[in-house]
Write a protein that holds these residues in place. Sequence first.
Motif, PDB file in Angstrom:
ATOM      1  N   UNK A 377       4.995  -7.533  16.791  1.00 23.81           N
ATOM      2  CA  UNK A 377       4.670  -7.137  15.414  1.00 23.81           C
ATOM      3  C   UNK A 377       3.186  -6.813  15.289  1.00 23.81           C
ATOM      4  N   UNK A 378       2.881  -5.684  14.695  1.00 22.76           N
ATOM      5  CA  UNK A 378       1.488  -5.297  14.439  1.00 22.76           C
ATOM      6  C   UNK A 378       0.931  -6.158  13.309  1.00 22.76           C
ATOM      7  N   UNK A 379      -0.193  -6.790  13.584  1.00 26.05           N
ATOM      8  CA  UNK A 379      -0.850  -7.668  12.614  1.00 26.05           C
ATOM      9  C   UNK A 379      -1.903  -6.849  11.850  1.00 26.05           C
ATOM     10  N   UNK A 380      -1.446  -6.080  10.891  1.00 30.69           N
ATOM     11  CA  UNK A 380      -2.325  -5.149  10.174  1.00 30.69           C
ATOM     12  C   UNK A 380      -2.963  -5.810   8.948  1.00 30.69           C
ATOM     13  N   UNK A 381      -3.720  -6.873   9.204  1.00 36.52           N
ATOM     14  CA  UNK A 381      -4.393  -7.583   8.107  1.00 36.52           C
ATOM     15  C   UNK A 381      -5.369  -6.684   7.366  1.00 36.52           C
ATOM     16  N   UNK A 382      -5.955  -5.715   8.072  1.00 35.79           N
ATOM     17  CA  UNK A 382      -6.875  -4.762   7.428  1.00 35.79           C
ATOM     18  C   UNK A 382      -6.169  -3.971   6.328  1.00 35.79           C
ATOM     19  N   UNK A 383      -4.908  -3.644   6.533  1.00 35.27           N
ATOM     20  CA  UNK A 383      -4.143  -2.900   5.517  1.00 35.27           C
ATOM     21  C   UNK A 383      -3.836  -3.803   4.327  1.00 35.27           C
ATOM     22  N   UNK A 384      -3.476  -5.026   4.608  1.00 41.04           N
ATOM     23  CA  UNK A 384      -3.207  -5.996   3.540  1.00 41.04           C
ATOM     24  C   UNK A 384      -4.461  -6.206   2.691  1.00 41.04           C
ATOM     25  N   UNK A 385      -5.595  -6.390   3.343  1.00 37.24           N
ATOM     26  CA  UNK A 385      -6.855  -6.583   2.612  1.00 37.24           C
ATOM     27  C   UNK A 385      -7.178  -5.370   1.752  1.00 37.24           C
ATOM     28  N   UNK A 386      -6.977  -4.171   2.317  1.00 31.10           N
ATOM     29  CA  UNK A 386      -7.237  -2.929   1.581  1.00 31.10           C
ATOM     30  C   UNK A 386      -6.397  -2.876   0.311  1.00 31.10           C
ATOM     31  N   UNK A 387      -5.108  -3.149   0.428  1.00 30.72           N
ATOM     32  CA  UNK A 387      -4.227  -3.076  -0.739  1.00 30.72           C
ATOM     33  C   UNK A 387      -4.502  -4.202  -1.726  1.00 30.72           C
ATOM     34  N   UNK A 388      -4.777  -5.394  -1.242  1.00 31.09           N
ATOM     35  CA  UNK A 388      -5.108  -6.504  -2.147  1.00 31.09           C
ATOM     36  C   UNK A 388      -6.352  -6.176  -2.976  1.00 31.09           C
ATOM     37  N   UNK A 389      -7.370  -5.624  -2.337  1.00 29.06           N
ATOM     38  CA  UNK A 389      -8.604  -5.299  -3.054  1.00 29.06           C
ATOM     39  C   UNK A 389      -8.356  -4.227  -4.114  1.00 29.06           C
ATOM     40  N   UNK A 390      -7.537  -3.228  -3.769  1.00 28.16           N
ATOM     41  CA  UNK A 390      -7.249  -2.171  -4.746  1.00 28.16           C
ATOM     42  C   UNK A 390      -6.341  -2.675  -5.864  1.00 28.16           C
TER      43      UNK A 390
END
Length: 457
Positions: A377-390
Amino acid sequence: MKKFPKSFLWGAATSAPQSEGHSSLNGKSPSTWDKWYELAPEKFQKDQGPEHTTNMYELYHEDIKRMKEIHMNSYRTSIAWTRLLPDGKTINQEAVDFYRDYFKELQENGVKPIINLFHFDMPWWLMEKGGWETRASVDAFAYYAKTCFELFGDLVDDWTTFNEPMVHVECGYLYGYHYPAIHDFKKAVQVGYHTLMAHTLAVKAFKEGSHSGKIGIILNVSPCYPRSQSKEDLQAAELADLLNTKSFLDPAVLGTIPAGLIDCLRQNQLLPVTEANDLEEIKQNTVDFIGMNYYQPSRVQAPKEVNKPAVSPADFYDHYDWPDKKINPYRGWEIYPEALYDVAMMIKNEYKNILWYVSENGMGVADEERFMDASGMIQDDYRIEFMEDHLTQLHKGIEAGSNCFGYHSWTFIDCWSWLNGYKNRYGFYQLDLNNDQRRLKKSGLWFKELVDQNGLK
């Protein structure tokens, strides 16, 4: 917990040309993308053309189950004009059967379809006649739109006419990124105007058909931030807003073309050819809602050198590279979530607080396999952080009274992206190009929890 409104739409977006595949099959005729890839494949990323893409044409049954698994309650895609009306007039029955089953299955799985009509995929038969440069394109699009409403109106409540119409104007006629890849400011304005009139007559066809539901348009909008408060920089920001935002947003919502935009075009000998009743048609056919795509802010400064009359938008404003910016290095785009709050306030204060939703927001990253764990599984925490901030900024805007009804990520499954192919990935699901296999990323699990809570912790 930052709670979102009841019945908030949580979902993802894609387009027909970027997801369906079967681009030369099943009765479909070529678009400009199909033909350009045939003529100049070297322009495309690693020879990745539009023929196969994500193969949703074959796999939509399974993919809709995947949407349901992460609790998506809505999904935006488009109809391919070239698939439905291969010659502009003759209905392709196989396409009708495909789209009806596609949309019906979405509904049956609790996923509301929002269906767009045009996502950069100009039919080649129309391009050969001049494409959006010709007035004939306006009537051709209105006929296509009317056909869609009649064929699928019982399955689709929410429609949009265009996705990011400014993109095919700029990329095709100013900056050389999309076919026909020319640099002609006068033609770009005419193309933009015909696109606006095509949108207008599509809205008219929807209203005259007494269809249930709502119709809107999807725009890529960011408030324009000037380098300074100097008179010159403020004027550059004003002109950038007129050209890039208000040119479509004002007619679509307010029913008027801004006087400042008309004056600017007149002073630079750029006014388009129009017809007598156009302004009245624009006034009478405003939208029910707006989709807003947001990825990065617009920052400008006064240009150092100016042509008169203008030969490109650079004669009105230059890009300003903010030294304090946070950046996504894979796309070269600034990350500035605060602009989403500013968009919410702009809609509330300047555009009648019209219904709107975030129709695209996401983060493209290359070589995501680097972030794969032992389970695959790709651990795309950067994407989660991006969406949470927006989403934090969006929530702030909603709390301040902006009438936002949903949020769609770009995208559900890694999709084909024009000249960039599959270089940057955006999906909740990873796509294996060798076998079309989909694998859930960490962001998909996070999104499921977000939907279940209807809010952020």
